[in-house]
Every structure is written in structure tokens, then in C-alpha cells.
Design an enzyme around this catalytic site. Structure first.
Site, short mmCIF file in Angstrom:
data_model
loop_
_atom_site.label_atom_id
_atom_site.label_comp_id
_atom_site.label_asym_id
_atom_site.label_seq_id
_atom_site.Cartn_x
_atom_site.Cartn_y
_atom_site.Cartn_z
N THR A 10 -20.74 -16.35 30.37
CA THR A 10 -20.57 -15.53 31.58
C THR A 10 -20.05 -14.13 31.25
OG1 THR A 10 -18.37 -16.46 31.83
CG2 THR A 10 -20.13 -17.50 33.11
N GLY A 11 -19.78 -13.85 29.97
CA GLY A 11 -19.29 -12.53 29.58
C GLY A 11 -20.44 -11.56 29.34
N ASP A 13 -21.62 -10.16 26.54
CA ASP A 13 -22.53 -10.49 25.45
C ASP A 13 -23.32 -11.76 25.74
OD1 ASP A 13 -21.23 -8.37 24.35
OD2 ASP A 13 -20.60 -9.39 22.51
N ASP A 56 -14.14 -26.23 28.05
CA ASP A 56 -13.14 -25.20 27.76
C ASP A 56 -12.87 -25.23 26.26
OD1 ASP A 56 -10.67 -23.81 29.70
OD2 ASP A 56 -10.46 -23.86 27.52
N ALA A 80 -13.74 -16.18 24.50
CA ALA A 80 -12.44 -15.69 24.04
C ALA A 80 -11.68 -15.06 25.19
CB ALA A 80 -12.61 -14.63 22.95
N SER A 82 -10.52 -11.79 25.67
CA SER A 82 -11.05 -10.68 24.87
C SER A 82 -10.40 -9.32 25.16
CB SER A 82 -12.56 -10.58 25.09
OG SER A 82 -12.82 -9.94 26.32
N SER A 127 -14.27 -9.43 15.14
CA SER A 127 -14.08 -8.13 15.80
C SER A 127 -13.51 -7.07 14.87
CB SER A 127 -13.12 -8.33 16.98
OG SER A 127 -12.61 -7.10 17.41
N GLU A 129 -11.33 -5.19 15.74
CA GLU A 129 -9.89 -5.18 16.04
C GLU A 129 -9.10 -5.82 14.88
OE1 GLU A 129 -8.63 -3.60 18.62
OE2 GLU A 129 -6.57 -4.34 18.61
N TYR A 151 -4.32 -10.48 19.98
CA TYR A 151 -5.77 -10.72 19.97
C TYR A 151 -6.34 -10.57 18.55
CZ TYR A 151 -10.76 -9.59 20.55
OH TYR A 151 -12.14 -9.54 20.41
P1 NDP Z 1 -16.06 -10.97 27.80
O1 NDP Z 1 -14.61 -10.80 28.03
O2 NDP Z 1 -17.04 -10.25 28.65
O3 NDP Z 1 -16.41 -12.54 27.87
C1 NDP Z 1 -15.54 -13.52 27.39
C2 NDP Z 1 -16.10 -14.89 27.70
O4 NDP Z 1 -15.20 -15.90 27.21
C3 NDP Z 1 -16.27 -15.15 29.20
O5 NDP Z 1 -17.52 -15.79 29.39
C4 NDP Z 1 -15.13 -16.11 29.51
O6 NDP Z 1 -15.44 -16.99 30.55
C5 NDP Z 1 -15.05 -16.90 28.20
N1 NDP Z 1 -13.80 -17.63 28.06
C6 NDP Z 1 -12.54 -17.15 28.23
N2 NDP Z 1 -11.65 -18.15 28.03
C7 NDP Z 1 -12.35 -19.27 27.75
C8 NDP Z 1 -12.00 -20.62 27.49
N3 NDP Z 1 -10.73 -21.03 27.48
N4 NDP Z 1 -13.00 -21.52 27.25
C9 NDP Z 1 -14.29 -21.13 27.28
N5 NDP Z 1 -14.69 -19.86 27.53
C10 NDP Z 1 -13.73 -18.96 27.77
O7 NDP Z 1 -16.32 -10.63 26.26
P2 NDP Z 1 -17.60 -9.95 25.54
O8 NDP Z 1 -18.84 -10.54 26.07
O9 NDP Z 1 -17.41 -8.48 25.55
O10 NDP Z 1 -17.37 -10.41 24.03
C11 NDP Z 1 -17.91 -11.64 23.53
C12 NDP Z 1 -17.12 -12.06 22.30
O11 NDP Z 1 -17.21 -11.05 21.30
C13 NDP Z 1 -15.62 -12.29 22.53
O12 NDP Z 1 -15.21 -13.31 21.65
C14 NDP Z 1 -14.98 -10.97 22.10
O13 NDP Z 1 -13.64 -11.17 21.70
C15 NDP Z 1 -15.90 -10.61 20.94
N6 NDP Z 1 -16.02 -9.19 20.66
C16 NDP Z 1 -16.40 -8.31 21.63
C17 NDP Z 1 -16.60 -6.98 21.34
C18 NDP Z 1 -17.00 -6.01 22.40
O14 NDP Z 1 -16.89 -4.79 22.14
N7 NDP Z 1 -17.52 -6.45 23.56
C19 NDP Z 1 -16.44 -6.49 19.97
C20 NDP Z 1 -16.09 -7.50 19.01
C21 NDP Z 1 -15.89 -8.82 19.35
P3 NDP Z 1 -14.90 -16.85 32.08
O15 NDP Z 1 -16.13 -16.68 32.90
O16 NDP Z 1 -14.25 -18.16 32.33
O17 NDP Z 1 -13.95 -15.70 32.14
P1 GDR Z 2 -10.50 -2.39 22.66
O1 GDR Z 2 -11.18 -1.86 24.00
O2 GDR Z 2 -9.03 -2.56 22.81
O3 GDR Z 2 -10.97 -1.51 21.54
O4 GDR Z 2 -11.13 -3.85 22.53
P2 GDR Z 2 -10.60 -1.10 25.28
O5 GDR Z 2 -11.78 -0.51 25.94
O6 GDR Z 2 -9.70 -1.97 26.11
O7 GDR Z 2 -9.68 0.06 24.63
C1 GDR Z 2 -10.23 1.05 23.79
C2 GDR Z 2 -9.21 2.16 23.57
O8 GDR Z 2 -9.01 2.88 24.79
C3 GDR Z 2 -7.62 3.13 24.93
N1 GDR Z 2 -7.28 3.35 26.36
C4 GDR Z 2 -7.45 2.45 27.33
N2 GDR Z 2 -7.98 1.21 27.33
C5 GDR Z 2 -8.04 0.54 28.51
N3 GDR Z 2 -8.58 -0.69 28.54
N4 GDR Z 2 -7.58 1.07 29.68
C6 GDR Z 2 -7.04 2.33 29.73
O9 GDR Z 2 -6.63 2.79 30.78
C7 GDR Z 2 -6.98 3.05 28.50
N5 GDR Z 2 -6.54 4.29 28.18
C8 GDR Z 2 -6.72 4.46 26.88
C9 GDR Z 2 -6.95 1.90 24.34
O10 GDR Z 2 -5.57 2.16 24.05
C10 GDR Z 2 -7.84 1.68 23.11
O11 GDR Z 2 -7.38 2.49 22.07
C11 GDR Z 2 -12.50 -4.11 22.78
C12 GDR Z 2 -12.62 -5.56 23.29
O12 GDR Z 2 -13.94 -5.77 23.70
C13 GDR Z 2 -12.26 -6.54 22.21
O13 GDR Z 2 -12.54 -7.87 22.67
C14 GDR Z 2 -13.12 -6.23 20.98
O14 GDR Z 2 -12.81 -7.13 19.95
C15 GDR Z 2 -12.87 -4.79 20.53
O15 GDR Z 2 -13.24 -3.93 21.59
C16 GDR Z 2 -13.73 -4.43 19.32
#
Ligand code: NDP
Ligand code: GDR
Length: 327
Positions: A10-11, A13, A56, A80, A82, A127, A129, A151
């Protein structure tokens, strides 16, 4: 017909990966959390063919049950907690889901595979991160990990556990070290979407200003649609491995504001933007920029959408969404 199971379906990706795998003829199963998950409606609209199974990542028995039903050839572990900022406030939960959840999924996969470990391929969503206080610029697969948030620490655990299952049991388990990737489906808590939604609302007269934290952090931002293709390519390799997936370009939050406001014809954004310590983090990741040359050479992967194009397409999608809400 190959079968795939996606956690985190549901996220952001999960939605793009579902579309990609369905277009390639896969039968797709998705793990959905919760009794009445509000995000399920979007999944049903985007990818109605996906077969939903409830479970879960913190409940191993649910994972064992789901694997028995889905019988997947490929598992994509995207689920995750996330949101990095949230992980300080909920560190134990983040550890359970984002860290131990990976072990739960790997162990359920090992039990599912039984004596035939080669019957299944596993993808772990690692990630950038994990690089945290970066020890190399740009960051590559061999860069020392130095996470700066609960995280990040949880992701490091999942990353090494994935490598450990590969080395201990010969599991085809790959870890994608993905740098930030964004899209109109990005959650509104992340900075790109927070900015593009606010810019659209300011343009439409629905909002006056935008409050952010640190404007100097730099990120390597790509398009999520490009990045899920890399996940799939990793699992098509004869040998499992780890890959950095990134654009190789870095931009500050100020650059993001430049690009987003430019998309609605505003050059001087300073009058709309405020800063509040509430959005600052206890420890910041100052600079991320990835070297994806291994992915380019081995997987033949490279990103198609550049930074300006990405931010413009997100602003345009938010303009359309916000004006539909008011009309
Ligand atoms: P999202 O936050 O959009 O999606 C996270 C997903 O994890 C949701 O579907 C959520 O479901 C699910 N989830 C949360 N908790 C649980 C649980 N306890 N059991 C099962 N499912 C759960 O993340 P993204 O799609 O952006 O990212 C996908 C993955 O890639 C994550 O692991 C993230 O950490 C990682 N990642 C993302 C990056 C990015 O820039 N987007 C970069 C690097 C890594 P629910 O509908 O219940 O909320
Ligand atoms: P990040 O993404 O922490 O890199 O993690 P986010 O977009 O939350 O933050 C990126 C940078 O922006 C700065 N920032 C703010 N961030 C948010 N969210 N809100 C604000 O108001 C704001 N102002 C400044 C933050 O300090 C940070 O430096 C994302 C997630 O998708 C992770 O799950 C994933 O692993 C990493 O990217 C790669």
C-alpha cells in the site's frame, strides 16, 4: 505465470512495483496490515488484480501463513516504518517493524523454501539512510555504514541480516540500497511531497505559507517508477548481490524549493517559506549522493527522470488533485 509477494504494497513503491509486475504477467500477492486499512482503496484502484492477504511484519505466524497461500517465486520486502523523523519518537516500534520485521520475513521464507532454498528469490528494501554520517562521497556498496536515526539503525540490521541469510543458507537474497525516490504517490509527510502540495495550494490560494526544518540538507532524489525496475532486475540475476540505486546528483531543500516554485512561475519563494525547529532532527544526514555504477554495469539500470522533471511532474499532479478537491 511467475508469482510475487510484496510487503508494503500500500506504500509508494508497492503501488509502482505492483503495476510493473502485473505488466510483466506476474500473479501478484500483497501483504496488507490492519483490520480496515484506508490505503487499500488506492491499491484496489491502481492494481485491482492484486490478491490481498492480511498480516503484519511483526507477526511471524501471519507471514508463514501468507507464504503458504501465495507460494511466491519472488518476495519483495518493502514494508517498514519508513518516516525517519517518526523513528525517534517511536524507536522501539521502528526497530520491531523495520529491523526485526526483516528477520521475520527471512525466517518465514527459509521455512517456506524448506530443502529447496533455490525456489525463491528475496528482495530487501535497504536505504541510503544507512550511510548517515557519510564516510565516502559519493556513497557506494563498500562505503562504511554510519546510521544517524533509529530508522537507519533498523535498516542496517535488516541489511546485514539479508546478507547473512545469503551467506548462511545460500538464499537468493538481494539488498537494494535505494536513495530517496519520489512521485505523486509519495506520502505527504516527506519533504518533496510536502513542498509540492504546499506550492500547489499556494498557487490556488488555498494556503499562505509553508513551514519546514533544515533547508541545507542535500539528497539524491530520483523517480520511484524508475527505482522499482531496479528491484525487479536484481531478482533476475543468476547470483544475488547488493546494489546502490541513485541518480548521482544531489540537491538541497533550497534547490527543491527553487524547482517547485518555478513550476508555478514564482522566483522569490522566501516570502512563502518559514522555518520551525519542530521540523529539525536530533541528528541530521547532511549529504547523500550515490554512485550507481555497479547497477549500471551489472543490471543495465539507469534512471530516466531527472530532478527538475520529477519536481515539475509532482507539482502538476498536486495542482490537478488540489483543484479537483475544491471544484
Ligand atoms: P511507504 O511509507 O510509502 O510504505 C511503507 C509500507 O509499509 C506501507 O505499505 C505500510 O503499510 C507498510 N507497513 C508499515 N508497517 C507495517 C507492518 N507492521 N507490517 C506490514 N507492513 C507494514 O514507503 P515507500 O514505499 O516509500 O518505501 C518502501 C520501502 O523502501 C520501505 O521499506 C522504505 O523504508 C524503503 N526505502 C524507501 C526509500 C524512498 O525514498 N521511498 C528509499 C530507500 C528505502 P500501511 O498501509 O499499513 O501503512
Ligand atoms: P528522508 O526523507 O529522511 O531522507 O527519508 P524526508 O523527505 O523526510 O527528509 C529529507 C530531508 O528534508 C529535510 N527537511 C524536512 N523533511 C520533512 N519530512 N519535513 C520537513 O518539514 C523538512 N524540512 C527539512 C529533512 O531534515 C531531511 O534532511 C526518506 C524516506 O523515504 C526513508 O524511508 C528512506 O530510507 C530515505 O528517504 C532514503
Amino acid at each position: 505465470m511467475p508469482r510475487a509477494l510484496i510487503t508494503g504494497i500500500t506504500g509508494q513503491d508497492g503501488l509502482y512495483l505492483s503495476e510493473l509486475l502485473l505488466s510483466k504477467g506476474y500473479e501478484v500477492f500483497g501483504l496488507v496490515r490492519g483490520q480496515n486499512n484506508p490505503k487499500l482503496d488506492v491499491l484496489r484502484r491502481v492494481a485491482p488484480e492484486v490478491q490481498v492477504l492480511t498480516g503484519d511484519l511483526t507477526d511471524v505466524s501471519s507471514l508463514v501463513r501468507i507464504l503458504a497461500v501465495a507460494q511466491p517465486d519472488e518476495i519483495y520486502n518493502l514494508g517498514a516504518v519508513s518516516f525517519v523523523a517518526y523513528s525517534w519518537e517511536n524507536a522501539a516500534l521502528t526497530t520491531d517493524v523495520t529491523g526485526k520485521g526483516v528477520l521475520n520475513m527471512l525466517e518465514a521464507t527459509r521455512l517456506y523454501a524448506g530443502d529447496d532454498i533455490e525456489k525463491v528469490r528475496f528482495y530487501q528494501a535497504s536505504s541510503s539512510e544507512m550511510f548517515g554520517k557519510v564516510q565516502d562521497v559519493p556513497q557506494r556498496e563498500s562505503t562504511l555504514l554510519w546510521p544517524r536515526s533509529p530508522y537507519g539503525v533498523a535498516k542496517v540490521f535488516g541489511h546485514y541480516m539479508t546478507i547473512n541469510y545469503r551467506e548462511s543458507y545460500g538464499m537468493h537474497a538481494s539488498s537494494g540500497i535505494l536513495f530517496n525516490h519520489e512521485s505523486p504517490r509519495r506520502g505527504p509527510e516527506f519533504v518533496t511531497r510536502k513542498v509540492t502540495m504546499a506550492v500547489a495550494r499556494i498557487k490556488l490560494g488555498l494556503q499562505d505559507s509553508l513551514t519546514l526544518g533544515n533547508l541545507d540538507a542535500k539528497r539524491d532524489w530520483g523517480f520511484a517508477g524508475d527505482y522499482v525496475e531496479a528491484m525487479w532486475r536484481m531478482l533476475q540475476q543468476p547470483v544475488a548481490d547488493d546494489y546502490v540505486i541513485a541518480t548521482g546528483e544531489t540537491h538541497s531543500i533550497r534547490d527543491l524549493l527553487d524547482a517547485a516554485f518555478k513550476a508555478v512561475g514564482v522566483d522569490d519563494w522566501a516570502r512563502y517559506v518559514e522555518q520551525d525547529p519542530r521540523f529539525m532532527r536530533p541528528a541530521e544526514v547532511d549529504l547523500l549522493v550515490g554512485d550507481a555504477s555497479k547497477a549500471r554495469e551489472v543490471l543495465g539500470w539507469k534512471p530516466a527522470v531527472g530532478f527538475d522533471e520529477l519536481i515539475k511532474l509532482m507539482v502538476e499532479a498536486d495542482l490537478a488533485e488540489q483543484s479537483a478537491l475544491v471544484h
